[in-house]
Write an enzyme that holds these catalytic residues in place. Structure first.
Site, short mmCIF file in Angstrom:
data_model
loop_
_atom_site.label_atom_id
_atom_site.label_comp_id
_atom_site.label_asym_id
_atom_site.label_seq_id
_atom_site.Cartn_x
_atom_site.Cartn_y
_atom_site.Cartn_z
N ASN A 1 10.98 -10.32 14.59
CA ASN A 1 9.85 -9.77 13.84
C ASN A 1 10.20 -9.42 12.40
O ASN A 1 9.33 -9.03 11.63
CB ASN A 1 9.24 -8.57 14.57
CG ASN A 1 8.49 -9.01 15.82
OD1 ASN A 1 8.24 -10.21 16.00
ND2 ASN A 1 8.14 -8.07 16.69
N ASP B 1 6.87 -2.45 22.25
CA ASP B 1 7.62 -3.65 22.67
C ASP B 1 8.74 -3.32 23.66
O ASP B 1 9.40 -4.23 24.17
CB ASP B 1 8.20 -4.38 21.45
CG ASP B 1 7.10 -5.07 20.64
OD1 ASP B 1 5.99 -5.24 21.15
OD2 ASP B 1 7.38 -5.43 19.48
N ARG C 1 9.82 -17.52 23.27
CA ARG C 1 9.29 -17.16 21.95
C ARG C 1 10.15 -16.08 21.30
O ARG C 1 10.19 -16.00 20.08
CB ARG C 1 7.85 -16.62 22.09
CG ARG C 1 6.85 -17.67 22.49
CD ARG C 1 5.44 -17.12 22.35
NE ARG C 1 5.40 -16.29 21.16
CZ ARG C 1 4.68 -15.17 21.04
NH1 ARG C 1 3.91 -14.78 22.02
NH2 ARG C 1 4.70 -14.47 19.94
N1 EPU Z 1 -5.02 -3.53 14.52
C1 EPU Z 1 -6.34 -3.45 14.13
N2 EPU Z 1 -6.72 -4.09 12.99
C2 EPU Z 1 -5.84 -4.79 12.23
C3 EPU Z 1 -4.50 -4.87 12.63
C4 EPU Z 1 -4.10 -4.22 13.80
O1 EPU Z 1 -7.18 -2.82 14.79
O2 EPU Z 1 -6.26 -5.36 11.20
C5 EPU Z 1 -4.58 -2.81 15.75
C6 EPU Z 1 -4.03 -3.72 16.83
O3 EPU Z 1 -5.04 -4.30 17.63
C7 EPU Z 1 -3.14 -2.76 17.59
C8 EPU Z 1 -2.58 -1.85 16.48
O4 EPU Z 1 -3.48 -2.01 15.40
O5 EPU Z 1 -3.92 -1.99 18.46
C9 EPU Z 1 -1.19 -2.17 16.00
O6 EPU Z 1 -1.06 -3.56 15.81
P1 EPU Z 1 -0.15 -4.20 14.69
O7 EPU Z 1 -1.00 -4.86 13.68
O8 EPU Z 1 0.85 -3.22 14.22
O9 EPU Z 1 0.57 -5.35 15.52
P2 EPU Z 1 1.04 -6.74 14.95
O10 EPU Z 1 1.41 -6.57 13.53
O11 EPU Z 1 0.07 -7.79 15.31
C10 EPU Z 1 3.59 -6.43 15.44
C11 EPU Z 1 4.64 -7.15 16.22
C12 EPU Z 1 4.36 -6.98 17.71
C13 EPU Z 1 4.39 -5.48 18.02
C14 EPU Z 1 3.36 -4.75 17.15
C15 EPU Z 1 3.39 -3.25 17.32
C16 EPU Z 1 5.26 -8.93 14.73
C17 EPU Z 1 5.26 -10.38 14.43
N3 EPU Z 1 4.62 -8.56 15.85
O12 EPU Z 1 2.34 -7.02 15.81
O13 EPU Z 1 5.42 -7.62 18.41
O14 EPU Z 1 4.06 -5.27 19.38
O15 EPU Z 1 3.62 -5.04 15.77
O16 EPU Z 1 4.64 -2.75 17.06
O17 EPU Z 1 5.84 -8.14 14.00
C18 EPU Z 1 6.43 -8.73 20.21
O18 EPU Z 1 7.41 -8.97 19.47
O19 EPU Z 1 6.47 -8.92 21.45
C19 EPU Z 1 5.19 -8.20 19.63
C20 EPU Z 1 4.02 -8.28 20.25
#
Ligand code: EPU
Length: 427
Positions: free
Chosen positions: A23, A311, A403
């Site tokens: 990530n 995670d 992945r």
């Molecule tokens: N959210 C919103 N609106 C947005 C963006 C996010 O409502 O515009 C919500 C999401 O639905 C969730 C929360 O905010 O409920 C947090 O989501 P976030 O955007 O932080 O997640 P992400 O950026 O999509 C990254 C990691 C994930 C990890 C999450 C939380 C990467 C590539 N992915 O996802 O990693 O679970 O942060 O820490 O960095 C994994 O590696 O298995 C994985 C899923």
């Protein structure tokens, strides 16, 4: 589809090398779009999400050479600022090209990722921030089309408040702001170590990012064409490290040395492991995890960093299946991240789900079964559960695991586990 077969029942012992952080690598690969010239990333894990990102960057017109642990990205002849559904559906993090593309080329067309197994995962916060920076955003047939001010001009600095801290949302806006005119303020940012790592890269490239790792960040952009390529070694993967820590703690007598792990990024997990009675010690560049006594139950609530990472929720839940007494685990980040629970129940776990809380009653043993992986971290938790049971477990649909976990069978075998991949097993 491949499956992983595990015959568990004995403590893990030995040394495992921790790979570079998936990530952190994904946004940094996307940051290469911000500059011309060739960038070189070192310590990149050999994972499907990396090859998917490489394919996406190639589609966009970059020249990418993947020879894990080294990836180089250079400019190609033409840029096509469009991320197609076929690639975005394989990996939601593809949305990380949106900010760099519109900032660098004035236009981006990126497929909306849609929901996934763990939740709806909207990107409204990414889009809101880009709009504040002067982008015109339209939705066309499942695609987000973003255009810089006045038909593709340079983005302007803005003050952006995130309604919730979002990791990729913060990263997208940091990258966009690096080429915007003026100083952008991002408020209520994600504070994950991977966000800090991206800030290090943007600073190496010539932008000015302050405050990464806190909830307010300032980013001063430079003119298009003025960011430089970079050479950088990716930080260790704290979630991979955490997964092997939990695996090492499954049996009394387990003792695992994690090579190249950084305890500093894993405080919430380490605190909980110690509270459960697991010994975790830093030894120079390594971390030693040893389980010498029965496990105590835990109360855990997932939260944005520095809270307990979502995670690691599935893995710690499996550990708590083997503790003496009742643990309570609450998931607050994703609305559907307990898909591993019904599979664990098939292995004899006693777990009651009440909304977003799992109440886990420790059992004397887990039983082997055929189980189905539903997402990346859930898959890892099922492998760990298999290692805890004394008979055979087959974890199906392990493409999820590929992945995000580099060479997982070899790494577990190196710790003495009886584990193998079964090619083309029934799904
Ligand atoms: N959210 C919103 N609106 C947005 C963006 C996010 O409502 O515009 C919500 C999401 O639905 C969730 C929360 O905010 O409920 C947090 O989501 P976030 O955007 O932080 O997640 P992400 O950026 O999509 C990254 C990691 C994930 C990890 C999450 C939380 C990467 C590539 N992915 O996802 O990693 O679970 O942060 O820490 O960095 C994994 O590696 O298995 C994985 C899923």
């Amino acid at each position: 589809m491949d499956a992983i077969r595990v015959r568990g029942g004995k403590p893990l012992k030995g040394t495992v090398r921790i790979s570079g952080a998936k990530n952190a690598a994904l946004p940094i690969l996307c940051a290469t779009l911000l500059s011309d010239g060739a960038s070189r990333l070192r310590n990149v894990p050999d994972l499907r999400d990396i090859t998917t990102t490489a394919a996406l960057l190639r589609f966009l017109g970059r020249q990418v050479d993947v020879a894990a642990p080294i990836v180089t990205v250079a400019e190609g002849s033409d840029v096509r600022p469009e991320a197609p559904y076929e690639l975005v559906k394989q990996m939601r993090a593809s949305v990380l090209v949106l900010g760099p593309l519109v900032a660098r080329f004035g236009r981006a067309k990126v497929s909306l990722p849609g929901g996934c197994a763990i939740g709806a995962r909207p990107i409204d916060q990414h889009l809101k921030g880009l709009e504040a920076m002067g982008c015109k955003i339209t939705l066309e047939q499942g695609y987000v089309v973003a255009e810089g001010p006045n038909g593709g001009g340079r983005l302007k600095a803005a003050e952006v408040y995130f309604d919730i801290p979002t990791v990729t949302g913060t990263e997208n806006l940091m990258m966009a702001a690096s080429l915007a005119k003026g100083r952008t303020t991002l408020i209520n940012c994600a504070r994950e170590p991977e966000v800090e790592e991206l800030a290090r890269i943007l600073n190496k490239m010539g932008a000015e990012v302050d405050g990464a790792g806190t909830d307010v960040m300032h980013v001063t952009g430079v003119d298009r064409g003025k960011l430089s390529p970079f050479d950088h070694a990716i930080i260790p993967d704290r979630i991979e490290a955490g997964t092997y820590m939990v695996a090492g703690a499954m049996h009394e007598g387990g003792e695992v040395l994690l090579q190249g792990a950084e305890l500093g990024d894993m405080e919430p997990l380490v605190a909980k492991l110690r509270a459960a009675g697991v010994d975790v010690e830093s030894e120079g560049q390594n971390v030693r995890v040893a389980r010498r006594k029965p496990l105590r139950p835990l109360q855990i609530t997932t939260a944005p960093h520095p809270g307990f990472p979502t995670d690691m929720q599935a893995q710690i839940l499996v550990l708590m299946c083997c503790a003496k007494g009742e643990s309570v685990i609450t998931e607050t980040i994703f609305e559907n991240r307990f898909m591993h629970v019904p599979e664990l129940q098939r292995m004899g776990a006693k777990i009651a789900l009440r909304g977003n809380t799992a109440v886990v009653e420790g059992v004397d043993r887990l039983y082997g079964a055929s189980v189905m992986a539903t997402d990346l971290r859930a898959s890892a938790s099922l492998v760990i559960a298999g290692l805890a049971s004394s008979d055979e477990t087959e974890v199906r649909r392990v493409y999820h695991i590929d992945r995000g976990y580099e060479h997982i069978e070899e790494k577990f075998r190196g710790l003495g586990a009886d584990i193998e991949r079964v090619k083309g097993a029934e799904s």
